[in-house]
Enzyme design. Structure first.
Site, mmCIF file in Angstrom:
data_model
loop_
_atom_site.group_PDB
_atom_site.id
_atom_site.type_symbol
_atom_site.label_atom_id
_atom_site.label_comp_id
_atom_site.label_asym_id
_atom_site.label_seq_id
_atom_site.Cartn_x
_atom_site.Cartn_y
_atom_site.Cartn_z
ATOM 1 N N THR B 188 0.837 -1.190 0.000
ATOM 2 C CA THR B 188 0.000 0.000 0.000
ATOM 3 C C THR B 188 0.865 1.230 0.000
ATOM 4 O O THR B 188 2.054 1.156 -0.224
ATOM 5 C CB THR B 188 -0.881 0.061 1.242
ATOM 6 N N SER B 401 1.739 23.337 -5.759
ATOM 7 C CA SER B 401 1.782 24.792 -5.611
ATOM 8 C C SER B 401 1.461 25.214 -4.196
ATOM 9 O O SER B 401 1.254 24.414 -3.313
ATOM 10 C CB SER B 401 0.838 25.449 -6.611
#
Lengths: 401, 401
Positions: B188, B401
């Site tokens: 995972t 960002s």
């Protein structure tokens, strides 16, 4: 939202191929949603169809009727898929009415449907419109037909080519629709191509299958293969005769491939919510299947697609998608990645001279190429795809409302 | 946006397993992004790792150091993937500093990283923080560690279980992180589970692999397999001894599977932008692989996921996704589809008694089951997934960002 795509100005008429269109308010009233293509007697028809195991009723019928086909009946707004035996009967009824209107046998009419899945066709509105279609046929009806078969498309799609065969001109014209549920598998959404050349059915079929590989079978918007994909090629037999042994055969196949590729790219340019048109050029593979597997894995990565939407040169997502592609014994050591002419990764590592601003400038464009070299062979493949935007989610969350 | 998920109230301490956390401003300052797990001498450690061909540097190192492992060093905010040989050296340096702080050999420390791909680790900020981690160790540090390893997660994920072994209590506690780039392949994102039981490494490894199949390997958010996936199980040897021949072994494996499944479902509940938690229950398959292939094809369909986001019972999209799953000789005739207790499709056709309002009521819920019966066998598989929302696009368009 279409990326560098406008409606075709002119589509060349094909002698022996006439279209009629009509409004039937299948999904919404006020625009044509029926189109009928009548071919001259003696025409040959080839087709490739979806490989979705749950092909829609019209696909099953059209596939069985290629041999004696004279007319193609298309509706948008409803795919007649997942409709069981009643849906099959509805498609047959539409063909019967079209045949009566054209003076044909019912099994000479091939049905095509595109739109929402799982709803019955509104025969009460369609049949009266089909009954009148025979009066509207015109060799200049290609653009109207391109508009009539649109669903979430924002731009009608069509293109023409000509080929000189021993000094005689052969025309090819095609139209296509599709902008979502696009991951053609040996076929596409709906595309209809006709030529006035004279070509035997088996030869036309071979040409079509060859053209598909580098056109509709090399695009993906969302990885969802439609239940209704079909690409048809019709040769009306009004111009020069062609066969695989003729010197001009390769020219014809090249023109057919080129035309089909333009239509296929138009589908991607008009992909649902698309703000970018992206060419995935994978090279250095051991074989073409491997190159295609990598290209489609990247094309289907939601993380790559959202980075493209953002114009963010997050090349790590490209690398991660390449790394999960089903390629045996795959090592990162030989992998190179470039965006247009900006080389980012070489030998599996970021290049010392890579400057993110250069890659950001490439990704700010509406279209560019992601080049991936696997560094383990000479095979290559090109796939075209689009980005994943808010608008894609909006269109598909609101599609039925 | 997490679906029916809140932070764990209490995580049971595991004797012999102590966590320390610290802030190193790896991506952003102001919160813990380093976590260190120190295990008692004599502990055994098993792990399963990503099958992405381009596994990150820490994965390569951790995989090679399982045998004598005593400490696990985790950072969030940077995956140290796609960083080449310099990234490998960075991971080794982090381990060396952690080893020095703990009085261990460097190869007894296993590194784990999660976050953005393709950027170097900020060693200048990380090393001083690592050097001080040895002073902060606590058996009650599980929840703080769960918070420190988060990236786009909105909720820390952890769970505890106890098993009675011949009247003695064995504790299992685990934490996990992950909400995007989630399509584990034999592993995972990051999950760390510890038990105070005494278990040989090979047995622990077998138990972990068995637990994975029905937990982390049965979830998908976006089909993108991470370069950094790892799930670790540690047995500190402070409580009862267990081996596969013991009567209580099945109880232990069941508790481990149950714990791992709760963590895996927590990852899906906290999937990027998720507004729905969807259980895909595929039955009637010829074998489990076939059932899983269908479940994952539906789980990865952008069209199904956007319909789920909209709460739109557009079951045709489910049918189309099932139809494109890689299943040989697949016929629609036996297929049945239901949403919770609302039967929609039977024998490949819409049921006469199906009312769309019933399905819409199911899909208006935050969680529900899509049940698909293939009608061709007795095998079944369950996969958990989420929907595709505007928020998923926003998170992944703005991630860096």
């Amino acid at each position: 939202m279409a990326v560098n795509l406008s409606a075709p100005g002119q589509l060349a008429p094909v002698a022996g191929a006439r279209w009629a269109t009509a409004p039937a308010a299948i999904k919404k009233p006020g625009h044509d949603d029926l189109a009928l293509l009548l071919l001259d007697a003696g025409a040959t028809v080839a087709g490739v169809f979806t490989r979705n195991a749950f092909a829609a009723a019209p696909v099953h019928i059209a596939r069985a009727r290629l041999a004696g086909a004279r007319a193609l009946l298309v509706n948008s707004g409803n795919a007649n898929a997942g409709t069981g035996r009643p849906g099959h009967a509805d498609a047959l009824a539409c063909c019967e009415h079209a045949a009566a209107a054209l003076g044909l046998e019912a099994d000479q009419v091939l049905p095509f449907s595109t739109g929402v899945i799982g709803q019955r066709l509104p025969l009460d509105r369609m049949i009266p419109a089909i009954d009148r279609l025979g009066d509207e046929l015109s060799e200049t009806g290609w653009l109207a037909a391109a508009r009539a078969i649109m669903t979430t498309d924002t731009v009608p799609k069509g293109a023409s080519r000509t080929v000189d065969i021993d000094g005689k001109r052969v025309v090819l014209t095609g139209i296509a629709k599709g902008s979502g549920m696009i991951r053609p598998d040996m076929a596409t959404m709906l595309a209809f191509i006709a030529t006035d050349a004279t070509i035997a059915q088996a030869d036309l079929d071979a040409a079509l299958r060859e053209a598909m590989a580098r056109s509709f079978n090399s695009i993906s918007v969302d990885g969802d293969t439609s239940t209704n994909d079909a690409c048809m090629a019709c040769a009306t037999g009004r111009a020069a005769a062609l066969s695989p042994t003729a010197p001009a055969w390769r020219d014809f196949v090249a023109a057919l491939t080129d035309l089909a590729a333009e239509l296929a790219r138009a589908v991607v340019r008009d992909a649902e919510g698309a703000t970018r048109f992206i060419t995935l050029a994978v090279g250095g593979a051991r074989d073409e299947a491997e190159a295609r597997a990598v290209a489609f894995t990247v094309a289907h990565s939601p993380l790559v697609k959202t980075a493209c939407f953002a114009g963010d040169p997050n090349w790590g997502r490209i690398l991660a998608a390449v790394g999960r592609a089903p390629v045996p014994d795959f090592s990162i050591d030989g992998v190179a990645i470039a965006l247009d002419d900006v080389a980012i990764v070489a030998d599996g590592e970021p290049r010392a001279d890579y400057a993110e601003a250069d890659a950001a400038a490439v990704m700010a464009q509406a279209e560019y190429t992601i080049a991936i070299d696997l560094g383990r062979g000479d095979a290559a493949s090109t796939v075209w795809t689009s980005d994943l935007s808010y608008e894609y989610v909006r269109i598909n969350a609101e599609y039925r409302s």
